[in-house]
Design an enzyme around this catalytic site. Structure first.
Site, PDB file in Angstrom:
ATOM      1  N   HIS A   1       8.891   2.669   7.977  1.00 13.55           N
ATOM      2  CA  HIS A   1       8.375   3.728   8.843  1.00 13.55           C
ATOM      3  C   HIS A   1       9.351   4.900   8.880  1.00 13.55           C
ATOM      4  O   HIS A   1      10.374   4.865   9.563  1.00 13.55           O
ATOM      5  CB  HIS A   1       8.130   3.174  10.255  1.00 13.55           C
ATOM      6  CG  HIS A   1       7.500   4.157  11.176  1.00 13.55           C
ATOM      7  ND1 HIS A   1       7.826   4.278  12.502  1.00 13.55           N
ATOM      8  CD2 HIS A   1       6.544   5.105  10.955  1.00 13.55           C
ATOM      9  CE1 HIS A   1       7.105   5.235  13.062  1.00 13.55           C
ATOM     10  NE2 HIS A   1       6.330   5.759  12.143  1.00 13.55           N
TER      11      HIS A   1
ATOM     12  N   SER B   1       2.350   3.964  11.145  1.00  7.22           N
ATOM     13  CA  SER B   1       3.096   4.114  12.389  1.00  7.22           C
ATOM     14  C   SER B   1       2.490   3.285  13.508  1.00  7.22           C
ATOM     15  O   SER B   1       3.128   3.074  14.526  1.00  7.22           O
ATOM     16  CB  SER B   1       3.184   5.586  12.791  1.00  7.22           C
ATOM     17  OG  SER B   1       1.945   6.215  12.660  1.00  7.22           O
TER      18      SER B   1
ATOM     19  N   ASN C   1       8.571   3.910  18.960  1.00  4.87           N
ATOM     20  CA  ASN C   1       7.341   4.225  19.678  1.00  4.87           C
ATOM     21  C   ASN C   1       7.052   3.253  20.818  1.00  4.87           C
ATOM     22  O   ASN C   1       6.201   3.519  21.658  1.00  4.87           O
ATOM     23  CB  ASN C   1       6.147   4.288  18.718  1.00  4.87           C
ATOM     24  CG  ASN C   1       6.136   5.599  17.966  1.00  4.87           C
ATOM     25  OD1 ASN C   1       6.710   6.591  18.410  1.00  4.87           O
ATOM     26  ND2 ASN C   1       5.495   5.627  16.814  1.00  4.87           N
TER      27      ASN C   1
ATOM     28  N   GLU D   1      12.477   2.832  10.086  1.00  5.04           N
ATOM     29  CA  GLU D   1      12.326   1.481  10.619  1.00  5.04           C
ATOM     30  C   GLU D   1      11.851   0.572   9.486  1.00  5.04           C
ATOM     31  O   GLU D   1      10.819   0.845   8.855  1.00  5.04           O
ATOM     32  CB  GLU D   1      11.322   1.476  11.780  1.00  5.04           C
ATOM     33  CG  GLU D   1      11.862   2.218  13.006  1.00  5.04           C
ATOM     34  CD  GLU D   1      10.851   2.353  14.137  1.00  5.04           C
ATOM     35  OE1 GLU D   1      11.249   2.194  15.297  1.00  5.04           O
ATOM     36  OE2 GLU D   1       9.665   2.638  13.865  1.00  5.04           O
TER      37      GLU D   1
HETATM   38  P1  NAI Z   1      -2.003  13.105   5.549  1.00  4.18           P
HETATM   39  O1  NAI Z   1      -3.408  13.205   5.979  1.00  4.18           O
HETATM   40  O2  NAI Z   1      -1.159  14.327   5.522  1.00  4.18           O
HETATM   41  O3  NAI Z   1      -1.991  12.494   4.057  1.00  4.18           O
HETATM   42  C1  NAI Z   1      -2.730  11.358   3.668  1.00  4.18           C
HETATM   43  C2  NAI Z   1      -3.018  11.464   2.170  1.00  4.18           C
HETATM   44  O4  NAI Z   1      -3.525  10.208   1.730  1.00  4.18           O
HETATM   45  C3  NAI Z   1      -4.068  12.514   1.817  1.00  4.18           C
HETATM   46  O5  NAI Z   1      -3.560  13.343   0.782  1.00  4.18           O
HETATM   47  C4  NAI Z   1      -5.264  11.686   1.342  1.00  4.18           C
HETATM   48  O6  NAI Z   1      -6.000  12.326   0.305  1.00  4.18           O
HETATM   49  C5  NAI Z   1      -4.581  10.438   0.815  1.00  4.18           C
HETATM   50  N1  NAI Z   1      -5.426   9.255   0.794  1.00  4.18           N
HETATM   51  C6  NAI Z   1      -6.334   8.842   1.730  1.00  4.18           C
HETATM   52  N2  NAI Z   1      -6.863   7.669   1.379  1.00  4.18           N
HETATM   53  C7  NAI Z   1      -6.295   7.315   0.188  1.00  4.18           C
HETATM   54  C8  NAI Z   1      -6.418   6.184  -0.663  1.00  4.18           C
HETATM   55  N3  NAI Z   1      -7.260   5.203  -0.394  1.00  4.18           N
HETATM   56  N4  NAI Z   1      -5.659   6.148  -1.776  1.00  4.18           N
HETATM   57  C9  NAI Z   1      -4.795   7.136  -2.071  1.00  4.18           C
HETATM   58  N5  NAI Z   1      -4.648   8.236  -1.303  1.00  4.18           N
HETATM   59  C10 NAI Z   1      -5.379   8.319  -0.176  1.00  4.18           C
HETATM   60  O7  NAI Z   1      -1.346  11.946   6.440  1.00  4.18           O
HETATM   61  P2  NAI Z   1       0.183  11.765   6.877  1.00  4.18           P
HETATM   62  O8  NAI Z   1       0.441  12.477   8.144  1.00  4.18           O
HETATM   63  O9  NAI Z   1       1.063  12.017   5.717  1.00  4.18           O
HETATM   64  O10 NAI Z   1       0.209  10.204   7.254  1.00  4.18           O
HETATM   65  C11 NAI Z   1       0.174   9.210   6.273  1.00  4.18           C
HETATM   66  C12 NAI Z   1       0.626   7.890   6.858  1.00  4.18           C
HETATM   67  O11 NAI Z   1       1.934   8.025   7.393  1.00  4.18           O
HETATM   68  C13 NAI Z   1      -0.248   7.340   7.981  1.00  4.18           C
HETATM   69  O12 NAI Z   1      -0.262   5.940   7.882  1.00  4.18           O
HETATM   70  C14 NAI Z   1       0.501   7.785   9.225  1.00  4.18           C
HETATM   71  O13 NAI Z   1       0.247   6.963  10.342  1.00  4.18           O
HETATM   72  C15 NAI Z   1       1.947   7.611   8.761  1.00  4.18           C
HETATM   73  N6  NAI Z   1       2.948   8.400   9.470  1.00  4.18           N
HETATM   74  C16 NAI Z   1       2.710   9.716   9.783  1.00  4.18           C
HETATM   75  C17 NAI Z   1       3.665  10.457  10.447  1.00  4.18           C
HETATM   76  C18 NAI Z   1       3.444  11.902  10.761  1.00  4.18           C
HETATM   77  O14 NAI Z   1       4.210  12.442  11.580  1.00  4.18           O
HETATM   78  N7  NAI Z   1       2.464  12.561  10.172  1.00  4.18           N
HETATM   79  C19 NAI Z   1       4.958   9.857  10.836  1.00  4.18           C
HETATM   80  C20 NAI Z   1       5.124   8.495  10.399  1.00  4.18           C
HETATM   81  C21 NAI Z   1       4.134   7.806   9.768  1.00  4.18           C
END
Ligand code: NAI
Length: 501
Positions: A144, A123, A194, A156
Site C-alpha cells: 500500500h 487501500s 487508515n 504498508e
Molecule cells: P485510477 O483510476 O487513477 O487508475 C486506475 C487505472 O486502472 C486506470 O488507468 C484504468 O484504466 C486501469 N484499469 C481498470 N481496470 C483494469 C483492469 N482490469 N486491468 C488493467 N487496468 C485496469 O486509480 P488510482 O487512484 O491510481 O487507484 C488505483 C488503486 O490504488 C486502487 O486500488 C486504489 O484504492 C489504490 N490507492 C489509491 C490511492 C490514491 O490516493 N489515489 C492511494 C493508495 C492506494
C-alpha cells in the site's frame, strides 16, 4: 531475505495516478518496468507522463540527462498481460473493486514465473480476499503506497492470511532497497494508517457538530497547539470529503459498525451536497481565487492573574507549566494533595482537559505538543465557569506568549481527546498484532505526518492518565466510543503497579 535484484523487471498493472507513481519509483530504483493498462493506449500515454516528470527532475532536481535516458530505456508500456511473463514483481493499481482485482490476478497467475511476487495496492479491500482467487496465494501480498508515491516514503507491506513470510520479507527488503520506509502489517481493515488515523477526523468533526468550535478554530488548535501539519477540516478538503468519508465508511463496515469508527453526520451532509473540498471549490471551507479563509477564534488581551494556586502535581503533560508561569511573573502558591490542578483567583479549577475532581465549574486547558514552543492554547470552560476566571485563564496563557482560543464546553478539549483516542487506537492495533510498536509510530509519522507517533505520545502522557480521560469522555458520551481498549488498559494497570511497587 534478499531484495529483488535491480535487473529483474517490475510490472505495474493499472496506469492511473498510483500506477504511474509506483512505476516511477521502481524505474528510479533501477528496474526495467513494464506498464500495462486495460484501456487501449493508456499505458503508452502514462509512460509519456512518467518521462515528462523525469524531464522536470532533470530541469529542477539535478537528475543527469544520462540517468534520464537510461530510465527511459528501461520503461516499456505493453498491450497484453502475456508480456508481463518475465517480471519478478507485479504491483496492481487498478480500479478498487474486488471481483475485478480477483479476475486480474487469476489471469496473471499462469502468465508469470513461480518466483514472481504478486502485490495489490488496494487501500480498502481485504488482501486475503483478493488473494483468494489464486491457486498459490503464498506469494501474494499488499503493497500500500501513499499518494504521491514518488514523494511519500511510507509503504504498508500487508500480509494476507495466506501470505508466506518469505514473500512478505522479500517485498519489505525490496522496498527498503528502493529507499522507501516499509512497515509490515496484518490484513485488517484500514491496515495501520487508515485505521489508527480515524479519530483525528472523528473527534474534530464531533466537536464541530456539538458547536464546540468552528472548523478554522479547531484546525488552528490542532496545528498551533497540537503540532499537526494540517487540521482535519483543511486536510479533508485537500483529500476530498468523498474520499475521506469512503475510507471511514469502509473501515466502519469492515469492523461491523463498531461505535469507535462511527462516521460523521456533518461530513455525510457535505458529501451529499457535493461540497467535496478543493476539487469542487467548496468543502468545509470555500476555495478559489477570491475565497476568504475564516480566522480562528483568538481571544482579546486579558489581564493575567497576579497569582494562581497549584494544588498537587499537574499531569506529566503539563508538568512544565508552573515553571513557565513563574517565568512570566505570575506567583504560584503551592498546596499539597489535591487533584493536580491550578486554581484561578475566583476559585475555579484550571485543569488539563478534564476535571478529575468532577466539579461542575471548571476551566479546561488543552493539551499542547510542547507548552514551551506552541503558539496557541485552547480553553474549554464549563458553561458554569465564572467569566472572570475564564478571563484570568486567558490572561495567564497570554502572559506565556500564547494566543488563546476559547472553545465551548468541550469535555477533553480538542488536542487532548484527539491524542488520547489516537493513542488508544494505536495501542489496540499493536495489541491485536496488526503491526509492531515501532512500525505503528513510523506509519503515523510518515503516512499522515503526525508530529509524534501516537504510542510514544500516549505513553509520555501516561497510559493511566489517557485511560482516565477516556473514562471521563465515556461517562459524558455513553455508548462505547470512548471505552479504552484492552491493550491501553493493560498498559495503564502495568503503570499503576509500577508506581505502587
Ligand atoms: P485510477 O483510476 O487513477 O487508475 C486506475 C487505472 O486502472 C486506470 O488507468 C484504468 O484504466 C486501469 N484499469 C481498470 N481496470 C483494469 C483492469 N482490469 N486491468 C488493467 N487496468 C485496469 O486509480 P488510482 O487512484 O491510481 O487507484 C488505483 C488503486 O490504488 C486502487 O486500488 C486504489 O484504492 C489504490 N490507492 C489509491 C490511492 C490514491 O490516493 N489515489 C492511494 C493508495 C492506494
Amino acid at each position: 531475505m534478499t531484495a529483488l535484484q535491480p535487473d529483474r523487471a517490475v510490472a505495474v498493472v493499472g496506469a492511473g495516478t498510483m500506477g504511474q507513481g509506483i512505476a516511477q519509483v521502481a524505474l528510479l530504483a533501477g528496474h526495467p518496468v513494464l506498464l500495462y493498462d486495460a484501456m487501449e493506449g493508456r499505458a503508452a500515454k502514462a509512460a509519456g507522463a512518467i518521462l515528462d516528470r523525469l524531464e522536470r527532475r532533470v530541469a529542477r532536481d539535478g537528475m543527469s540527462a544520462a540517468d534520464r535516458d537510461a530510465a527511459a530505456a528501461r520503461l516499456r508500456p505493453v498491450e497484453t498481460l502475456a508480456q508481463l511473463a518475465g517480471a519478478g514483481l507485479v504491483i496492481e493499481a487498478i480500479v478498487e473493486q474486488l471481483p475485478v482485482k480477483q479476475k486480474l490476478f487469476a489471469e496473471l497467475e499462469p502468465v508469470v514465473g513461480p518466483d514472481c511476487l504478486l502485490a495489490t495496492n488496494t487501500s480498502s479491500l481485504s488482501v486475503t480476499a483478493i488473494g483468494g482467487a489464486l491457486r498459490r496465494p503464498g506469494r501474494f501480498l499488499g503493497l500500500h503506497f501513499f499518494n504521491p508515491a514518488p514523494v511519500l516514503p511510507l509503504v504498508e507491506v500487508v500480509r494476507g492470511f495466506a501470505t508466506e513470510e518469505a514473500a512478505a520479507e522479500r517485498a519489505r527488503a525490496t522496498l527498503a532497497a528502493w529507499g522507501k520506509a516499509p512497515v509490515r502489517c496484518a490484513d485488517t481493515p484500514g491496515f495501520v494508517v487508515n485505521r489508527v488515523a480515524r479519530p483525528f477526523y472523528a473527534e474534530a468533526f464531533r466537536v464541530y457538530e456539538e458547536r464546540g468550535a468552528d472548523p478554522a478554530t479547531i484546525d488552528a488548535v490542532l496545528r498551533e497547539s497540537g503540532g499537526f501539519a494540517m487540521g482535519p477540516f483543511e486536510l479533508t478538503d485537500l483529500i476530498g470529503q468523498d474520499v475521506n468519508e469512503a475510507v471511514t465508511r469502509s473501515v466502519y463496515e469492515a469492523f461491523s459498525h463498531d461505535r469507535k469508527f462511527t462516521p460523521s453526520l456533518a461530513q455525510r451532509r457535505l458529501v451529499e451536497a457535493g461540497l467535496l473540498g478543493r476539487k469542487s471549490g467548496r468543502g468545509w471551507y470555500r476555495h478559489g481565487a477570491d475565497a476568504v479563509r475564516p480566522e480562528p477564534h483568538t481571544a482579546e488581551p486579558c489581564q493575567a492573574p497576579a497569582a494562581v494556586t497549584l494544588s498537587g502535581t499537574l499531569p506529566a503533560a503539563a508538568a512544565v507549566l508552573p515553571e513557565l508561569i513563574e517565568a512570566a511573573g505570575i506567583e504560584i502558591r503551592r498546596e499539597d494533595g489535591g487533584f493536580g490542578q491550578l486554581v484561578l483567583p475566583g476559585g475555579t479549577p484550571l485543569v488539563l482537559a478534564f476535571d478529575e475532581a468532577g466539579g461542575d465549574s471548571v476551566v479546561r486547558f488543552d493539551l499542547a505538543l510542547d507548552y514551551r514552543t506552541c503558539t496557541r492554547v485552547a480553553l474549554a470552560p464549563s458553561v458554569t465557569a465564572p467569566a472572570a476566571d475564564v478571563a484570568a485563564a486567558t490572561g495567564l496563557f497570554q502572559a506565556l506568549g500564547k494566543k488563546v482560543s476559547v472553545l465551548g464546553d468541550v469535555p477533553g478539549a480538542v488536542v487532548a481527546r484527539t491524542v488520547a483516542m489516537l493513542a488508544d487506537f494505536a495501542e489496540d492495533a499493536v495489541g491485536r498484532g496488526v503491526a509492531d510498536e515501532a512500525d505503528v509510530d513510523t506509519a503515523m509519522r510518515l503516512g499522515v505526518n503526525y508530529p509524534r507517533g501516537p504510542l510514544e505520545w500516549g505513553r509520555s502522557l501516561g497510559p493511566s492518565w489517557v485511560c482516565r480521560l477516556l473514562r471521563h469522555l465515556e461517562a459524558q458520551y455513553p455508548g462505547g466510543r470512548y471505552a479504552a481498549g484492552q491493550a491501553l488498559r493493560r498498559r495503564a494497570a502495568a503503570e499503576r503497579s509500577l508506581l505502587q511497587s
